[in-house]
Design a protein around this motif. Structure first.
Motif, PDB file in Angstrom:
ATOM      1  N   ARG A   1       0.843  -1.193   0.000  1.00  0.00           N
ATOM      2  CA  ARG A   1       0.000   0.000   0.000  1.00  0.00           C
ATOM      3  C   ARG A   1       0.881   1.247   0.000  1.00  0.00           C
ATOM      4  O   ARG A   1       1.968   1.254   0.564  1.00  0.00           O
ATOM      5  CB  ARG A   1      -0.905   0.002   1.229  1.00  0.00           C
ATOM      6  CG  ARG A   1      -1.834  -1.198   1.321  1.00  0.00           C
ATOM      7  CD  ARG A   1      -2.554  -1.253   2.655  1.00  0.00           C
ATOM      8  NE  ARG A   1      -1.629  -1.492   3.765  1.00  0.00           N
ATOM      9  CZ  ARG A   1      -1.981  -1.506   5.050  1.00  0.00           C
ATOM     10  NH1 ARG A   1      -3.240  -1.291   5.394  1.00  0.00           N
ATOM     11  NH2 ARG A   1      -1.086  -1.746   5.986  1.00  0.00           N
TER      12      ARG A   1
ATOM     13  N   SER B   1       1.178  15.931  -5.294  1.00  0.00           N
ATOM     14  CA  SER B   1       0.527  14.731  -4.760  1.00  0.00           C
ATOM     15  C   SER B   1      -0.803  14.468  -5.469  1.00  0.00           C
ATOM     16  O   SER B   1      -1.184  13.310  -5.668  1.00  0.00           O
ATOM     17  CB  SER B   1       0.307  14.851  -3.247  1.00  0.00           C
ATOM     18  OG  SER B   1      -0.653  15.839  -2.937  1.00  0.00           O
TER      19      SER B   1
ATOM     20  N   ARG C   1      -1.381  10.938  -7.197  1.00  0.00           N
ATOM     21  CA  ARG C   1      -2.577  10.155  -6.867  1.00  0.00           C
ATOM     22  C   ARG C   1      -3.369   9.821  -8.130  1.00  0.00           C
ATOM     23  O   ARG C   1      -3.885   8.705  -8.277  1.00  0.00           O
ATOM     24  CB  ARG C   1      -3.446  10.910  -5.872  1.00  0.00           C
ATOM     25  CG  ARG C   1      -2.832  11.012  -4.477  1.00  0.00           C
ATOM     26  CD  ARG C   1      -3.475  12.148  -3.659  1.00  0.00           C
ATOM     27  NE  ARG C   1      -4.919  12.057  -3.642  1.00  0.00           N
ATOM     28  CZ  ARG C   1      -5.736  13.124  -3.579  1.00  0.00           C
ATOM     29  NH1 ARG C   1      -5.235  14.356  -3.512  1.00  0.00           N
ATOM     30  NH2 ARG C   1      -7.039  12.952  -3.570  1.00  0.00           N
TER      31      ARG C   1
ATOM     32  N   THR D   1      -3.876   5.930  -9.541  1.00  0.00           N
ATOM     33  CA  THR D   1      -5.226   5.364  -9.630  1.00  0.00           C
ATOM     34  C   THR D   1      -5.716   5.237 -11.068  1.00  0.00           C
ATOM     35  O   THR D   1      -6.848   4.800 -11.299  1.00  0.00           O
ATOM     36  CB  THR D   1      -6.235   6.218  -8.836  1.00  0.00           C
ATOM     37  OG1 THR D   1      -6.214   7.563  -9.338  1.00  0.00           O
ATOM     38  CG2 THR D   1      -5.912   6.218  -7.350  1.00  0.00           C
TER      39      THR D   1
ATOM     40  N   VAL E   1      -3.750   9.935   2.369  1.00  0.00           N
ATOM     41  CA  VAL E   1      -4.583   8.957   1.679  1.00  0.00           C
ATOM     42  C   VAL E   1      -3.823   7.643   1.597  1.00  0.00           C
ATOM     43  O   VAL E   1      -2.600   7.596   1.771  1.00  0.00           O
ATOM     44  CB  VAL E   1      -4.973   9.422   0.261  1.00  0.00           C
ATOM     45  CG1 VAL E   1      -5.675  10.770   0.305  1.00  0.00           C
ATOM     46  CG2 VAL E   1      -3.752   9.475  -0.662  1.00  0.00           C
TER      47      VAL E   1
ATOM     48  N   ILE F   1      -3.440   4.339  -1.092  1.00  0.00           N
ATOM     49  CA  ILE F   1      -3.765   3.786  -2.404  1.00  0.00           C
ATOM     50  C   ILE F   1      -3.279   2.341  -2.449  1.00  0.00           C
ATOM     51  O   ILE F   1      -2.119   2.053  -2.150  1.00  0.00           O
ATOM     52  CB  ILE F   1      -3.130   4.605  -3.536  1.00  0.00           C
ATOM     53  CG1 ILE F   1      -3.710   6.025  -3.551  1.00  0.00           C
ATOM     54  CG2 ILE F   1      -3.357   3.928  -4.892  1.00  0.00           C
ATOM     55  CD1 ILE F   1      -3.066   6.950  -4.563  1.00  0.00           C
TER      56      ILE F   1
ATOM     57  N   GLU G   1      -8.141   4.552  -4.059  1.00  0.00           N
ATOM     58  CA  GLU G   1      -7.741   5.471  -2.995  1.00  0.00           C
ATOM     59  C   GLU G   1      -8.760   5.495  -1.857  1.00  0.00           C
ATOM     60  O   GLU G   1      -9.967   5.434  -2.081  1.00  0.00           O
ATOM     61  CB  GLU G   1      -7.606   6.890  -3.557  1.00  0.00           C
ATOM     62  CG  GLU G   1      -7.282   7.931  -2.500  1.00  0.00           C
ATOM     63  CD  GLU G   1      -7.090   9.326  -3.090  1.00  0.00           C
ATOM     64  OE1 GLU G   1      -5.976   9.619  -3.547  1.00  0.00           O
ATOM     65  OE2 GLU G   1      -8.068  10.107  -3.103  1.00  0.00           O
ATOM     66  N   ARG G   2      -8.234   5.583  -0.634  1.00  0.00           N
ATOM     67  CA  ARG G   2      -9.059   5.786   0.559  1.00  0.00           C
ATOM     68  C   ARG G   2      -8.422   6.889   1.397  1.00  0.00           C
ATOM     69  O   ARG G   2      -7.202   6.892   1.591  1.00  0.00           O
ATOM     70  CB  ARG G   2      -9.146   4.501   1.383  1.00  0.00           C
ATOM     71  CG  ARG G   2      -9.813   4.687   2.748  1.00  0.00           C
ATOM     72  CD  ARG G   2     -10.050   3.355   3.449  1.00  0.00           C
ATOM     73  NE  ARG G   2      -8.825   2.676   3.829  1.00  0.00           N
ATOM     74  CZ  ARG G   2      -8.154   2.904   4.967  1.00  0.00           C
ATOM     75  NH1 ARG G   2      -8.561   3.848   5.825  1.00  0.00           N
ATOM     76  NH2 ARG G   2      -7.070   2.213   5.257  1.00  0.00           N
TER      77      ARG G   2
END
Length: 218
Positions: free
Chosen positions: A14, A169, A173, A177, A199, A201, A206-207
């Motif tokens: 992760r 960033s 990101r 993703t 976050v 990923i 993404e969370r």
């Protein structure tokens, strides 16, 4: 016969991607960009503390975590505080210049208000992205450099933490993703998050781990 490039496989670990805390430039309303030394404010240190606490709750003490950071002072200050929460050795961190913030050319370091008075808006209201300076870096160039960093470090084992910046960033990101390019930017960029946000990923998804309480100025 030319050799074929090795296909990139999905990372098994992760990626925790964090935006550094508030800096003296942010507080003063100055365009920061890729300036190397703009230290955190007391609010910025508090935001880094909150990120550290959130990651400690997520990962526990002494997690197996590869540490990465932009080489700027503000990113390294943020990393040092987070590492203390995680009981990790800050000196084990790796830095890479490809993780720095957008280069704003001659706008860099100037007050937002002064540049706006000369050229008009410098933030795209629809996306929240900084409009590239005439002699600065465009978003395709940012995507190329952060994408190259991702590809070159794809074999990192396990989980990792990456401390970087607001604009860069967002693009990383987007790259991680597989987000589509934004119209007019020739690059992907996910949504803006305040300073002090983290976050996660994994598998291209993404969370949000922690939403910071800082501002959004880059």
């Amino acid at each position: 016969m030319a050799s074929k490039a090795r296909p990139r496989t999905e990372r098994s670990g992760r990626d925790f991607i964090a935006r550094h805390g508030e800096t003296v430039f942010n507080a003063a309303g100055r365009l920061q960009g890729d300036h190397a030394h703009t230290p955190l404010t007391r609010a910025g240190f508090a935001q880094a503390d909150e990120m550290g606490a959130a990651l400690r709750a997520e990962l526990g003490a002494r997690p197996k975590l590869t540490l990465w950071a932009s080489p700027t002072g503000r990113a390294l200050q943020t990393l040092a505080i987070i590492a203390e929460h995680l009981e990790l050795d800050w000196h084990a961190a790796r830095t890479d210049g490809r993780l720095v913030e957008i280069d704003l050319g001659e706008w860099g370091g100037r007050y937002y208000a002064d540049v706006i008075a000369e050229v008009g808006p410098v933030v795209d209201r629809a996306t929240g992205l900084l409009i590239p300076a005439p002699d600065g870096e465009d978003y395709a160039a940012i995507a190329a450099r952060v994408g190259a960093w991702r590809d070159d470090t794809n074999d990192d084992p396990g989980d990792r933490l990456v401390i970087m910046h607001g604009i860069s960033s967002r693009v990383l990101r987007g790259v991680m993703t597989g987000a589509p390019n934004l119209a007019g930017y020739d690059a992907p960029a996910l949504g803006d998050l305040p300073q002090g946000s983290v976050v996660m990923i994994a598998g291209g998804v993404e969370r949000i781990v922690h939403t910071g309480c800082g501002g959004t100025r880059a």
